[in-house]
Design a protein around this motif. Structure first.
Motif, PDB file in Angstrom:
ATOM      1  N   UNK A  99       0.816  -1.213   0.000  1.00 15.30           N
ATOM      2  CA  UNK A  99       0.000   0.000   0.000  1.00 15.30           C
ATOM      3  C   UNK A  99       0.849   1.263   0.000  1.00 15.30           C
ATOM      4  N   UNK A 100       1.967   1.240   0.724  1.00 11.20           N
ATOM      5  CA  UNK A 100       2.835   2.410   0.788  1.00 11.20           C
ATOM      6  C   UNK A 100       3.577   2.611  -0.535  1.00 11.20           C
ATOM      7  N   UNK A 101       3.940   1.514  -1.196  1.00  8.15           N
ATOM      8  CA  UNK A 101       4.698   1.609  -2.445  1.00  8.15           C
ATOM      9  C   UNK A 101       3.818   1.964  -3.638  1.00  8.15           C
ATOM     10  N   UNK A 102       2.537   1.588  -3.589  1.00 13.04           N
ATOM     11  CA  UNK A 102       1.666   1.693  -4.750  1.00 13.04           C
ATOM     12  C   UNK A 102       1.442   3.103  -5.305  1.00 13.04           C
ATOM     13  N   UNK A 103       1.223   4.126  -4.472  1.00 13.71           N
ATOM     14  CA  UNK A 103       1.005   5.461  -5.048  1.00 13.71           C
ATOM     15  C   UNK A 103       2.183   5.878  -5.938  1.00 13.71           C
ATOM     16  N   UNK A 104       1.873   6.337  -7.145  1.00 11.04           N
ATOM     17  CA  UNK A 104       2.922   6.676  -8.103  1.00 11.04           C
ATOM     18  C   UNK A 104       3.495   8.063  -7.810  1.00 11.04           C
ATOM     19  N   UNK A 105       4.708   8.067  -7.275  1.00 16.09           N
ATOM     20  CA  UNK A 105       5.439   9.306  -7.015  1.00 16.09           C
ATOM     21  C   UNK A 105       6.688   9.318  -7.877  1.00 16.09           C
ATOM     22  N   UNK A 106       7.731  10.029  -7.449  1.00 13.92           N
ATOM     23  CA  UNK A 106       8.960  10.093  -8.246  1.00 13.92           C
ATOM     24  C   UNK A 106       9.615   8.731  -8.469  1.00 13.92           C
ATOM     25  N   UNK A 107       9.545   7.839  -7.470  1.00 14.47           N
ATOM     26  CA  UNK A 107      10.136   6.504  -7.636  1.00 14.47           C
ATOM     27  C   UNK A 107       9.362   5.711  -8.690  1.00 14.47           C
ATOM     28  N   UNK A 108       8.050   5.833  -8.659  1.00 13.15           N
ATOM     29  CA  UNK A 108       7.222   5.145  -9.652  1.00 13.15           C
ATOM     30  C   UNK A 108       7.525   5.627 -11.059  1.00 13.15           C
ATOM     31  N   UNK A 109       7.707   6.937 -11.212  1.00 17.98           N
ATOM     32  CA  UNK A 109       8.039   7.497 -12.521  1.00 17.98           C
ATOM     33  C   UNK A 109       9.390   6.963 -13.005  1.00 17.98           C
ATOM     34  N   UNK A 110      10.361   6.919 -12.083  1.00 16.54           N
ATOM     35  CA  UNK A 110      11.679   6.383 -12.433  1.00 16.54           C
ATOM     36  C   UNK A 110      11.592   4.925 -12.858  1.00 16.54           C
ATOM     37  N   UNK A 111      10.833   4.143 -12.101  1.00 11.35           N
ATOM     38  CA  UNK A 111      10.683   2.721 -12.389  1.00 11.35           C
ATOM     39  C   UNK A 111      10.051   2.511 -13.769  1.00 11.35           C
ATOM     40  N   UNK A 112       8.997   3.258 -14.055  1.00 13.41           N
ATOM     41  CA  UNK A 112       8.317   3.141 -15.345  1.00 13.41           C
ATOM     42  C   UNK A 112       9.248   3.528 -16.484  1.00 13.41           C
ATOM     43  N   UNK A 113       9.920   4.639 -16.307  1.00 11.18           N
ATOM     44  CA  UNK A 113      10.806   5.131 -17.366  1.00 11.18           C
ATOM     45  C   UNK A 113      11.967   4.161 -17.632  1.00 11.18           C
ATOM     46  N   UNK A 114      12.574   3.654 -16.538  1.00 11.29           N
ATOM     47  CA  UNK A 114      13.702   2.736 -16.712  1.00 11.29           C
ATOM     48  C   UNK A 114      13.259   1.411 -17.311  1.00 11.29           C
ATOM     49  N   UNK A 115      12.043   0.978 -16.984  1.00 12.29           N
ATOM     50  CA  UNK A 115      11.524  -0.250 -17.581  1.00 12.29           C
ATOM     51  C   UNK A 115      11.353  -0.081 -19.083  1.00 12.29           C
ATOM     52  N   UNK A 116      10.819   1.078 -19.501  1.00 12.28           N
ATOM     53  CA  UNK A 116      10.568   1.328 -20.921  1.00 12.28           C
ATOM     54  C   UNK A 116      11.857   1.508 -21.710  1.00 12.28           C
ATOM     55  N   UNK A 117      12.862   2.120 -21.099  1.00 14.72           N
ATOM     56  CA  UNK A 117      14.089   2.413 -21.834  1.00 14.72           C
ATOM     57  C   UNK A 117      15.180   1.359 -21.682  1.00 14.72           C
ATOM     58  N   UNK A 118      15.202   0.659 -20.543  1.00 17.23           N
ATOM     59  CA  UNK A 118      16.301  -0.289 -20.291  1.00 17.23           C
ATOM     60  C   UNK A 118      15.837  -1.715 -20.008  1.00 17.23           C
ATOM     61  N   UNK A 119      14.540  -1.937 -19.877  1.00 13.84           N
ATOM     62  CA  UNK A 119      14.042  -3.291 -19.660  1.00 13.84           C
ATOM     63  C   UNK A 119      13.466  -3.524 -18.276  1.00 13.84           C
ATOM     64  N   UNK A 120      12.790  -4.661 -18.114  1.00  9.98           N
ATOM     65  CA  UNK A 120      12.114  -4.976 -16.852  1.00  9.98           C
ATOM     66  C   UNK A 120      13.078  -5.090 -15.681  1.00  9.98           C
ATOM     67  N   UNK A 121      14.263  -5.652 -15.940  1.00 12.61           N
ATOM     68  CA  UNK A 121      15.231  -5.846 -14.855  1.00 12.61           C
ATOM     69  C   UNK A 121      15.618  -4.503 -14.240  1.00 12.61           C
ATOM     70  N   UNK A 122      15.883  -3.507 -15.093  1.00 16.50           N
ATOM     71  CA  UNK A 122      16.268  -2.185 -14.600  1.00 16.50           C
ATOM     72  C   UNK A 122      15.133  -1.564 -13.793  1.00 16.50           C
ATOM     73  N   UNK A 123      13.902  -1.727 -14.270  1.00 16.91           N
ATOM     74  CA  UNK A 123      12.756  -1.183 -13.559  1.00 16.91           C
ATOM     75  C   UNK A 123      12.547  -1.869 -12.217  1.00 16.91           C
ATOM     76  N   UNK A 124      12.648  -3.191 -12.210  1.00 14.87           N
ATOM     77  CA  UNK A 124      12.424  -3.946 -10.975  1.00 14.87           C
ATOM     78  C   UNK A 124      13.514  -3.671  -9.943  1.00 14.87           C
ATOM     79  N   UNK A 125      14.767  -3.624 -10.391  1.00 17.67           N
ATOM     80  CA  UNK A 125      15.883  -3.352  -9.478  1.00 17.67           C
ATOM     81  C   UNK A 125      15.741  -1.947  -8.891  1.00 17.67           C
ATOM     82  N   UNK A 126      15.255  -1.005  -9.701  1.00 17.62           N
ATOM     83  CA  UNK A 126      15.008   0.342  -9.189  1.00 17.62           C
ATOM     84  C   UNK A 126      13.983   0.278  -8.065  1.00 17.62           C
ATOM     85  N   UNK A 127      12.940  -0.509  -8.272  1.00 17.94           N
ATOM     86  CA  UNK A 127      11.920  -0.671  -7.246  1.00 17.94           C
ATOM     87  C   UNK A 127      12.464  -1.327  -5.992  1.00 17.94           C
ATOM     88  N   UNK A 128      13.389  -2.272  -6.158  1.00 15.52           N
ATOM     89  CA  UNK A 128      13.973  -2.945  -4.994  1.00 15.52           C
ATOM     90  C   UNK A 128      14.752  -1.963  -4.116  1.00 15.52           C
TER      91      UNK A 128
END
Length: 206
Positions: A15-44
């Motif tokens: 619940x705390x992680x779900x709201x899309x803030x700056x981290x969510x934007x980074x995760x989405x952007x890195x997933x689109x430009x560098x792949x799922x691994x980059x997005x997921x690791x950013x989230x970790x």
């Protein structure tokens, strides 16, 4: 039932992680430009920071939380400046260059950057303390076992959200051409820069 603390922590972390803030934007952007691994690791990285702050709240480390809250101005200042830097860098980056740099070092950098960014919001500790109390989890502070399970649940819940987000966004990656990815970078950069500017402006009100 001891395992219930893990479940409660998992729901809380998600619940705390779900709201899309700056981290969510980074995760989405890195997933689109560098792949799922980059997005997921950013989230970790964010999940690790949530776990650290959750641990401070759950184990009742008042000295640590007091120090962080006491220095919140400087910590948030660093976070705001870092967000502005990421925003400008993201806006100016080229999709082709991003796709070519998805090695171990870039994954480590992705993890470290979101870890640092999330840690620059020490008020998260207060959020955990308030939520723990509101959900009747304050009693967990008296038991190291219960507190440990609660913190583990927070990490797992947060990590689950980032896994779902990066996997979902990853499905769109193959459908975007370089022109679309360039606009993703520009839009993401502007959003991150806006978050950074707002963070810095909020410091001027205190």
């Amino acid at each position: 039932m001891p395992d219930s603390f893990v479940i409660r922590g998992l729901i809380l972390g998600f619940s705390i992680a779900a709201p899309v803030g700056p981290i969510g934007v980074l995760c989405i952007r890195r997933t689109l430009t560098a792949g799922r691994a980059a997005g997921f690791v950013s989230g970790l990285g964010a999940a690790t920071a949530d776990m650290c702050y959750g641990a401070v709240a759950a184990f009742g480390l008042t000295a640590v939380s007091g120090l962080l809250i006491g220095q919140s101005f400087w910590i948030r200042l660093i976070g705001g400046v870092f967000l502005c830097y990421l925003g400008i860098r993201t806006f100016l980056s080229k999709p082709a260059e991003q796709a070519a740099t998805t090695g171990k070092y870039s994954l480590l950098g992705a993890y470290a950057s979101t870890l640092l960014l999330t840690l620059t919001n020490p008020s998260t500790i207060l959020s955990f303390v308030a939520i723990f109390a509101g959900l009747g989890l304050a009693s967990a502070a008296g038991s190291y076992s219960a507190s440990g399970q609660l913190v583990l649940g927070v990490f797992l819940g947060s990590a689950l959200w980032w896994l779902l987000l990066s996997s979902g966004v990853g499905l769109l990656r193959s459908r975007l051409d370089l022109r679309a990815l360039r606009w993703v970078n520009r839009l993401s950069g502007l959003i991150l820069l806006s978050f950074g500017v707002l963070a810095l402006l909020s410091l001027m009100q205190h």
